[in-house]
Structure formats: C-alpha cells, structure tokens
Design a protein around this motif. Structure first.
Motif, PDB file in Angstrom:
ATOM      1  N   SER A   1       0.848  -1.188   0.000  1.00  0.00           N
ATOM      2  CA  SER A   1       0.000   0.000   0.000  1.00  0.00           C
ATOM      3  C   SER A   1       0.881   1.234   0.000  1.00  0.00           C
ATOM      4  CB  SER A   1      -0.946   0.014   1.202  1.00  0.00           C
ATOM      5  OG  SER A   1      -0.230   0.216   2.408  1.00  0.00           O
TER       6      SER A   1
ATOM      7  N   ARG B   1       1.188   5.604  -1.632  1.00  0.00           N
ATOM      8  CA  ARG B   1       0.658   6.779  -2.311  1.00  0.00           C
ATOM      9  C   ARG B   1       1.542   7.129  -3.514  1.00  0.00           C
ATOM     10  NH1 ARG B   1      -2.430  10.754   0.256  1.00  0.00           N
ATOM     11  NH2 ARG B   1      -1.518  10.187   2.277  1.00  0.00           N
TER      12      ARG B   1
ATOM     13  N   THR C   1       2.529  10.279  -5.948  1.00  0.00           N
ATOM     14  CA  THR C   1       2.482  11.737  -5.858  1.00  0.00           C
ATOM     15  C   THR C   1       3.044  12.382  -7.118  1.00  0.00           C
ATOM     16  OG1 THR C   1       4.677  11.909  -4.823  1.00  0.00           O
ATOM     17  CG2 THR C   1       2.775  11.630  -3.348  1.00  0.00           C
TER      18      THR C   1
ATOM     19  N   ASP D   1      -4.132  16.054  -5.516  1.00  0.00           N
ATOM     20  CA  ASP D   1      -4.667  16.576  -4.262  1.00  0.00           C
ATOM     21  C   ASP D   1      -3.768  17.712  -3.771  1.00  0.00           C
ATOM     22  OD1 ASP D   1      -6.457  16.258  -1.806  1.00  0.00           O
ATOM     23  OD2 ASP D   1      -4.460  16.031  -0.924  1.00  0.00           O
TER      24      ASP D   1
ATOM     25  N   THR E   1      -1.854  16.626  -0.183  1.00  0.00           N
ATOM     26  CA  THR E   1      -0.951  15.472  -0.153  1.00  0.00           C
ATOM     27  C   THR E   1      -0.123  15.331  -1.419  1.00  0.00           C
ATOM     28  OG1 THR E   1      -2.597  13.971  -1.102  1.00  0.00           O
ATOM     29  CG2 THR E   1      -2.625  14.261   1.294  1.00  0.00           C
TER      30      THR E   1
ATOM     31  N   GLY F   1      -1.140  13.857  -3.858  1.00  0.00           N
ATOM     32  CA  GLY F   1      -1.493  12.544  -4.361  1.00  0.00           C
ATOM     33  C   GLY F   1      -2.041  12.616  -5.779  1.00  0.00           C
TER      34      GLY F   1
ATOM     35  N   THR G   1      -5.383   4.524  -8.192  1.00  0.00           N
ATOM     36  CA  THR G   1      -5.243   5.415  -7.044  1.00  0.00           C
ATOM     37  C   THR G   1      -6.495   6.262  -6.849  1.00  0.00           C
ATOM     38  OG1 THR G   1      -4.184   7.085  -8.446  1.00  0.00           O
ATOM     39  CG2 THR G   1      -2.742   5.569  -7.269  1.00  0.00           C
TER      40      THR G   1
ATOM     41  N   GLN H   1      -6.675  10.957  -3.395  1.00  0.00           N
ATOM     42  CA  GLN H   1      -5.515  11.384  -2.610  1.00  0.00           C
ATOM     43  C   GLN H   1      -4.253  10.615  -3.005  1.00  0.00           C
ATOM     44  OE1 GLN H   1      -6.598  11.126   1.554  1.00  0.00           O
ATOM     45  NE2 GLN H   1      -7.613  13.111   1.476  1.00  0.00           N
ATOM     46  N   GLY H   2      -4.337   9.890  -4.113  1.00  0.00           N
ATOM     47  CA  GLY H   2      -3.174   9.157  -4.604  1.00  0.00           C
ATOM     48  C   GLY H   2      -2.909   7.837  -3.912  1.00  0.00           C
ATOM     49  N   LYS H   3      -3.825   7.394  -3.045  1.00  0.00           N
ATOM     50  CA  LYS H   3      -3.590   6.170  -2.284  1.00  0.00           C
ATOM     51  C   LYS H   3      -3.952   4.934  -3.104  1.00  0.00           C
ATOM     52  CE  LYS H   3      -4.436   8.167   2.316  1.00  0.00           C
ATOM     53  NZ  LYS H   3      -5.280   8.062   3.535  1.00  0.00           N
TER      54      LYS H   3
ATOM     55  N   GLU I   1       4.841  -0.456   2.840  1.00  0.00           N
ATOM     56  CA  GLU I   1       4.374   0.899   2.555  1.00  0.00           C
ATOM     57  C   GLU I   1       5.340   1.588   1.580  1.00  0.00           C
ATOM     58  OE1 GLU I   1       1.666   2.382   3.464  1.00  0.00           O
ATOM     59  OE2 GLU I   1       0.871   1.074   5.035  1.00  0.00           O
TER      60      GLU I   1
ATOM     61  N   THR J   1       5.971   5.175  -1.071  1.00  0.00           N
ATOM     62  CA  THR J   1       5.633   6.464  -1.675  1.00  0.00           C
ATOM     63  C   THR J   1       6.319   6.507  -3.028  1.00  0.00           C
ATOM     64  OG1 THR J   1       5.414   7.601   0.452  1.00  0.00           O
ATOM     65  CG2 THR J   1       5.774   8.964  -1.497  1.00  0.00           C
TER      66      THR J   1
END
Length: 249
Positions: free
Chosen positions: A35, A37, A39, A63, A66, A68, A190, A193-195, A232, A234
C-alpha cells in the motif's frame, strides 16, 4: 470384539485401528500487502475543454494537500500462477460481479478502470444525450464501436493486454477513458488522494508498475512482499516525468 492380545499387537507395530486414512493437511495460505501513495509535484498541463458540457477537465488531477496523483493504474507482475486465483477466461464466463463505466455529463466515469480479463464491464448511459462507446485496443477482441442511447448499456469482456485500451465516444470527441486489462487480480487505481492498496499478494519479490495514461507517467519498482506484512511505499513523480500523449483516444 478385539481381545487384549490383538490390541497389544496393534499398538506394538503401529497398526491403525481406523480403516480411514488421515486426509493430508492443506498447506497454509500466506500473503502480504503493498500500500502507499503516488504523488506528483510538477506543473499541471492545461485543462481540456468539453464543449458539450461547457466544462474543462484537467488530465492530471493532484490533491493540493498530499500531492497525491488521482487515477494512476498500479499493478504487479511476477506472481506465480500457482499462488493466485485462476484468471477469468473470456471464453468461459465466470461468476464475477460486473464493473461499470457510466456516461454522465458528457464524461466517462470512472476515467481509468483496471479489470481482470473476462470480467464483464458494463458501459452505461445515464446522460441526457445519445452516446457511443469505441474501444481501440491492439487486438480484435478489444475493439468495438457501439451506440448507447439514454438509458442504454453495452457489456463487454476484454482480453488481457500489455497496453491500456483507449475508450472514446464517436459522437462527442472530448469524452475519453482508459481500461487496463490483466490476467491476474493484483491491480488497482489510485484514489483522489493518490492512495492505493494491493492485498492477498503471494510472498516474494515482485515488479510493481505505475502508469498514469493522461500524464504519461510511468514507473516500475522492485518490491519484496513478506508474509503477513504490509509494505508501505511512496512513489513520486516530478515535472520531468510529465509526458502527455500527443493523441487522445
């Protein structure tokens, strides 16, 4: 009735008292999660005019808090075929809930969709105008041109493809969408928020791909998935990564 002597003989030589053999135990299932994000921190390309709706749509949505990146496709490759559920067969319709792409206010919603090959995709028209749906895939199975009047729909089962299938409306050229089709279930898009989150992944080393078709963003990352753990990430993009396609679908 078993005599004490016979019972002792069975115990001595390890003979079973039950005719039914013990069933083999199933190997424990194991999986992990990726999981994170996606960006983007560079300038945004100009918004695209939709004359019929009198609106403009930004091909790259970020976003503001964030950073994102919205509507980026995320997926992995490299999983063993034995470690994942059987892919859906386009020739053998499986019991799977359909996914929906609607036409509302002269837009396709969602704009980016990921789907497993063979899963039904229902194209709806909940707009006030006549629409159509064109798919311009690289294979015959991923090409079509149909009419969708108000309240109408069209159902299609895509085949897996290395490139996303461009979707358009033959009546309104500003309308566009993308369908990514895979032969496995490890894919997602995504959120605003890019998640993103990919679950039930077989442990091991995998290649994770990110592709935002309207922005031309592409990236691949090697990721180690551990049993029972969440990795996790990014995944950043910057201005130099922005490469909008020269031709919209």
């Amino acid at each position: 009735m078993m005599t004490p002597a016979v019972l002792a003989l069975c115990l001595t030589f390890g003979l079973g008292l039950d005719d039914e053999p013990n069933p083999p135990s199933s190997p424990p299932t194991s999986s992990g999660i990726i999981s994170g994000r996606v960006t983007y921190t560079g300038p945004l390309p100009p918004a695209v005019l939709n004359p019929e709706a009198a609106t403009r749509r930004s091909p790259v949505e970020v976003d503001p808090e964030t950073k994102g990146l919205f509507e980026a496709a995320v997926w992995i490759e490299g999983a063993s075929i034995d470690d994942r559920p059987c892919p859906l067969d386009p020739d053998e319709p499986a019991e799977a809930e359909p996914l929906f792409v609607d036409q509302v206010n002269f837009e396709f919603l969602p704009h980016v969709l990921t789907v497993e090959a063979g899963r039904p995709v229902v194209f709806l028209n909940n707009d006030v105008a006549n629409h159509g749906v064109t798919a311009s895939g690289s294979t015959v199975a991923n090409r079509f041109n149909v009419t969708t009047p108000p309240g109408g729909q069209y159902v299609h089962r895509f085949q897996s493809a290395r490139q996303p299938v461009p979707i358009g409306c033959p009546v309104h050229v500003a309308m566009s969408a993308w369908v990514f089709v895979f032969d496995h279930p490890f894919h997602t898009v995504t959120d605003d928020q890019g998640k993103f989150r990919l679950a039930h992944l077989p442990p091991g080393r995998h290649t994770l791909f990110v592709h935002h078709p309207d922005g031309g963003f592409r990236k691949r990352i090697e990721v180690e998935v551990r049993d029972g753990e969440t990795t996790e990430l990014t995944i950043p993009f910057v201005a130099e990564d922005l490469r909008p396609p020269s031709r919209r679908p």
